[in-house]
Design an enzyme around this catalytic site. Sequence first.
Site, PDB file in Angstrom:
ATOM      1  N   CYS A 101     -18.902  -2.562 -28.384  1.00  0.00           N
ATOM      2  CA  CYS A 101     -18.215  -2.507 -29.674  1.00  0.00           C
ATOM      3  C   CYS A 101     -17.618  -3.867 -30.012  1.00  0.00           C
ATOM      4  O   CYS A 101     -17.724  -4.336 -31.142  1.00  0.00           O
ATOM      5  CB  CYS A 101     -17.129  -1.439 -29.650  1.00  0.00           C
ATOM      6  SG  CYS A 101     -16.372  -1.127 -31.267  1.00  0.00           S
ATOM      7  N   CYS A 200     -14.061   6.580 -28.430  1.00  0.00           N
ATOM      8  CA  CYS A 200     -13.815   7.220 -29.721  1.00  0.00           C
ATOM      9  C   CYS A 200     -14.879   8.236 -30.123  1.00  0.00           C
ATOM     10  O   CYS A 200     -14.578   9.180 -30.855  1.00  0.00           O
ATOM     11  CB  CYS A 200     -13.650   6.162 -30.806  1.00  0.00           C
ATOM     12  SG  CYS A 200     -15.127   5.166 -31.120  1.00  0.00           S
TER      13      CYS A 200
END
Length: 357
Positions: A101, A200
């Site tokens: 990410c 997440c």
Amino acid sequence: MDKVLIAMSGGVDSSAAALLMKNAGFDCIGVTMKLHDSGGATCSEKACCTASDAEDARGVCVKLGIPYYVFNMSADFDKNVIERFVHSYEVGETPNPCIDCNRYLKFGGLYRKAAELGCHYIVTGHYARVEFDEKLNRWLLKKSLNAAKDQSYVLYFLSQEQLSHTKFPLGEFADKSQVRRLADKNGLINAAKRESQDICFVPDGDYAAFIRQYRAADYPEGDFVTAYGSILGRHKGVINYTIGQRKGLGISYSEPLYVLKKSVSDNTVTLGTERELYSENLTARDFNWIMYAEPPAEPINVTVRTRYHAKEATAVAEANADGTVTIRFAEPQRAISAGQAVVLYSGDTVVGGGTIC
């Protein structure tokens, strides 16, 4: 003063970073990345991408009087984070999606957005430092002064260009409480907000269930075996296991067993004793040298992290002709996992890092 793009998650760290840059006189733009389309993967309350997080980020920007935007990067997130995560498990590795990410979203897509907006720097709330070494003529990535919060491990991939256009204002803080006090003193709404913990896109932490749902497929059972090939029982699919795992194996044995290896080619999971978990060396691929313009010609003495919060181990690193790096430890290390990052240090400076083969 230079224009800066601030990656804002809605947490206190990125908000404090925005405050510091604003107070330093920079022309600031706050940005939140939208990582999920509605109807796709959802975030848990402990993750970092909820709708309330975006509202918190927006509220901080209003408080600071700086522009705020949300960029839809869900397609990039699916391709470069979720897909890589799933594929890594499918080939028997143990991935670190937070590194991907950072690499492909914050310092990939968002970094390019910053350039399009005329921003000279990208700013994040990471606990790390960037310095220019005139003797080496290199930009260096260094550990945070807050050793407990140091995030240099997840930033090892940064290039010289990226480092020269990146600021980590929180790297100079020795304690997280200082950051919270700063936010509270300046009336930021998230000064006492809890930290994000979960990945997440895996709401309940059940990685295997997420992978099965994402692929709309199941993964076949196979054999648990010893390092010598003896069959111990049946496993429930290689994606269900990680190196060093002890619980949930369902195998009775004379002593505790741990996952030593996952082999997709013959669909086996190798189990062994605690002492068999230790390795004297490893090889890393996709290596990024930060301290060196070219891979060092001779072996170098370093300390090494093979997991995010692992204690550093003394080792010797040697660059190979094929671009890989061999690392030999002074003392054998436990549960080294293919797919995880290995990061080399010289004191408080990141030498470089790569992916464990």
